[in-house]
Design a protein around this motif. Structure first.
Motif, PDB file in Angstrom:
ATOM      1  N   ALA A   1       0.845  -1.175   0.000  1.00 58.10           N
ATOM      2  CA  ALA A   1       0.000   0.000   0.000  1.00 58.10           C
ATOM      3  C   ALA A   1       0.889   1.235   0.000  1.00 58.10           C
ATOM      4  O   ALA A   1       2.023   1.190   0.471  1.00 58.10           O
ATOM      5  CB  ALA A   1      -0.904   0.002   1.227  1.00 58.10           C
ATOM      6  N   ALA A   2       0.358   2.319  -0.516  1.00 57.78           N
ATOM      7  CA  ALA A   2       1.166   3.530  -0.634  1.00 57.78           C
ATOM      8  C   ALA A   2       0.345   4.770  -0.339  1.00 57.78           C
ATOM      9  O   ALA A   2      -0.873   4.808  -0.552  1.00 57.78           O
ATOM     10  CB  ALA A   2       1.762   3.633  -2.042  1.00 57.78           C
ATOM     11  N   ARG A   3       1.052   5.773   0.134  1.00 61.20           N
ATOM     12  CA  ARG A   3       0.477   7.096   0.301  1.00 61.20           C
ATOM     13  C   ARG A   3       1.526   8.097  -0.143  1.00 61.20           C
ATOM     14  O   ARG A   3       2.602   8.165   0.462  1.00 61.20           O
ATOM     15  CB  ARG A   3       0.064   7.355   1.744  1.00 61.20           C
ATOM     16  N   PRO A   4       1.257   8.869  -1.161  1.00 60.62           N
ATOM     17  CA  PRO A   4       2.219   9.884  -1.595  1.00 60.62           C
ATOM     18  C   PRO A   4       2.285  11.053  -0.618  1.00 60.62           C
ATOM     19  O   PRO A   4       1.328  11.319   0.118  1.00 60.62           O
ATOM     20  CB  PRO A   4       1.662  10.355  -2.943  1.00 60.62           C
ATOM     21  N   ARG A   5       3.418  11.713  -0.599  1.00 62.55           N
ATOM     22  CA  ARG A   5       3.608  12.938   0.198  1.00 62.55           C
ATOM     23  C   ARG A   5       3.151  12.700   1.639  1.00 62.55           C
ATOM     24  O   ARG A   5       2.306  13.399   2.187  1.00 62.55           O
ATOM     25  CB  ARG A   5       2.846  14.100  -0.433  1.00 62.55           C
ATOM     26  N   CYS A   6       3.779  11.729   2.247  1.00 64.24           N
ATOM     27  CA  CYS A   6       3.309  11.190   3.525  1.00 64.24           C
ATOM     28  C   CYS A   6       3.694  12.100   4.689  1.00 64.24           C
ATOM     29  O   CYS A   6       4.851  12.507   4.793  1.00 64.24           O
ATOM     30  CB  CYS A   6       3.935   9.820   3.716  1.00 64.24           C
ATOM     31  N   PRO A   7       2.778  12.383   5.599  1.00 67.04           N
ATOM     32  CA  PRO A   7       3.115  13.160   6.798  1.00 67.04           C
ATOM     33  C   PRO A   7       3.798  12.275   7.827  1.00 67.04           C
ATOM     34  O   PRO A   7       3.780  11.051   7.704  1.00 67.04           O
ATOM     35  CB  PRO A   7       1.743  13.610   7.297  1.00 67.04           C
ATOM     36  N   PRO A   8       4.392  12.846   8.862  1.00 70.58           N
ATOM     37  CA  PRO A   8       4.937  12.015   9.943  1.00 70.58           C
ATOM     38  C   PRO A   8       3.829  11.202  10.601  1.00 70.58           C
ATOM     39  O   PRO A   8       2.708  11.680  10.776  1.00 70.58           O
ATOM     40  CB  PRO A   8       5.512  13.049  10.924  1.00 70.58           C
ATOM     41  N   MET A   9       4.167   9.969  10.925  1.00 66.75           N
ATOM     42  CA  MET A   9       3.181   9.076  11.542  1.00 66.75           C
ATOM     43  C   MET A   9       3.835   8.288  12.653  1.00 66.75           C
ATOM     44  O   MET A   9       5.034   8.068  12.669  1.00 66.75           O
ATOM     45  CB  MET A   9       2.621   8.088  10.498  1.00 66.75           C
ATOM     46  N   THR A  10       3.007   7.824  13.563  1.00 67.44           N
ATOM     47  CA  THR A  10       3.480   6.882  14.569  1.00 67.44           C
ATOM     48  C   THR A  10       3.509   5.481  13.962  1.00 67.44           C
ATOM     49  O   THR A  10       2.957   5.237  12.880  1.00 67.44           O
ATOM     50  CB  THR A  10       2.539   6.877  15.776  1.00 67.44           C
ATOM     51  N   ALA A  11       4.114   4.558  14.693  1.00 65.50           N
ATOM     52  CA  ALA A  11       4.159   3.173  14.219  1.00 65.50           C
ATOM     53  C   ALA A  11       2.753   2.604  14.075  1.00 65.50           C
ATOM     54  O   ALA A  11       2.439   1.906  13.099  1.00 65.50           O
ATOM     55  CB  ALA A  11       4.985   2.315  15.170  1.00 65.50           C
ATOM     56  N   ILE A  12       1.901   2.898  15.045  1.00 58.06           N
ATOM     57  CA  ILE A  12       0.534   2.372  14.979  1.00 58.06           C
ATOM     58  C   ILE A  12      -0.181   2.886  13.740  1.00 58.06           C
ATOM     59  O   ILE A  12      -0.897   2.148  13.058  1.00 58.06           O
ATOM     60  CB  ILE A  12      -0.226   2.730  16.264  1.00 58.06           C
ATOM     61  N   GLN A  13      -0.004   4.164  13.439  1.00 57.28           N
ATOM     62  CA  GLN A  13      -0.624   4.723  12.243  1.00 57.28           C
ATOM     63  C   GLN A  13      -0.054   4.104  10.984  1.00 57.28           C
ATOM     64  O   GLN A  13      -0.796   3.714  10.080  1.00 57.28           O
ATOM     65  CB  GLN A  13      -0.427   6.242  12.213  1.00 57.28           C
ATOM     66  N   ALA A  14       1.269   3.994  10.919  1.00 57.03           N
ATOM     67  CA  ALA A  14       1.926   3.505   9.703  1.00 57.03           C
ATOM     68  C   ALA A  14       1.599   2.044   9.427  1.00 57.03           C
ATOM     69  O   ALA A  14       1.611   1.620   8.267  1.00 57.03           O
ATOM     70  CB  ALA A  14       3.432   3.689   9.819  1.00 57.03           C
ATOM     71  N   LEU A  15       1.327   1.274  10.457  1.00 53.74           N
ATOM     72  CA  LEU A  15       0.988  -0.141  10.292  1.00 53.74           C
ATOM     73  C   LEU A  15      -0.517  -0.359  10.213  1.00 53.74           C
ATOM     74  O   LEU A  15      -0.976  -1.507  10.170  1.00 53.74           O
ATOM     75  CB  LEU A  15       1.584  -0.958  11.440  1.00 53.74           C
ATOM     76  N   GLY A  16      -1.268   0.722  10.182  1.00 56.03           N
ATOM     77  CA  GLY A  16      -2.710   0.624  10.017  1.00 56.03           C
ATOM     78  C   GLY A  16      -3.105   0.919   8.589  1.00 56.03           C
ATOM     79  O   GLY A  16      -2.485   1.715   7.900  1.00 56.03           O
TER      80      GLY A  16
END
Length: 129
Positions: free
Chosen positions: A97-112
């Motif tokens: 999965a991908a998201r362009p121009r990604c903002p900072p995220m926590t691990a929980i967010q990034a793995l969701g």
């Protein structure tokens, strides 16, 4: 629009290794955050690894630590997932999965799964005991 195409799945014996690939097109790859997810029959989709393609950060689920290693080849717009010492319970459909121009995220967010805008069609991994 971003298109993602996974490949590299297959049937392997327990203890073996695989490298999954996710080829991306449509936008500038180096600005993405990307995730690897898996879903086994009857189970929820699980995030196993996530990276920022600018190299700034990476995250792993507890089940992935030590055996799963994402990597990337930015000139080829390709994300990889190396999986070592495969176990029967690793059998699942694997998605990138991908998201362009990604903002900072926590691990929980990034793995969701909610943060990602684009998904590939998946590649099946089957591990025999």
């Amino acid at each position: 629009q971003v298109q993602l195409v996974e490949s590299g799945g297959g049937s392997v014996e327990a203890g073996g290794s695989l490298r999954l690939s996710c080829s991306a097109s449509g936008e500038r790859f180096s600005t993405f955050c990307m995730g690897w997810f898996r879903q086994a029959p009857g189970k929820e989709r699980e995030g196993v690894a996530a990276i920022y393609t600018d190299g700034s950060n990476s995250y792993y689920s507890n089940s992935a630590k030590g055996r799963f290693a994402p990597s990337q080849d930015n000139p080829k717009n390709t994300l990889y997932l190396n999986i070592n010492t495969l176990k029967h319970e690793d059998s699942a459909m694997y998605y990138c999965a991908a998201r362009p121009r990604c903002p900072p995220m926590t691990a929980i967010q990034a793995l969701g799964s909610k943060v990602y805008s684009y998904w590939g069609q998946g590649t099946q991994v089957t591990v025999s005991s």
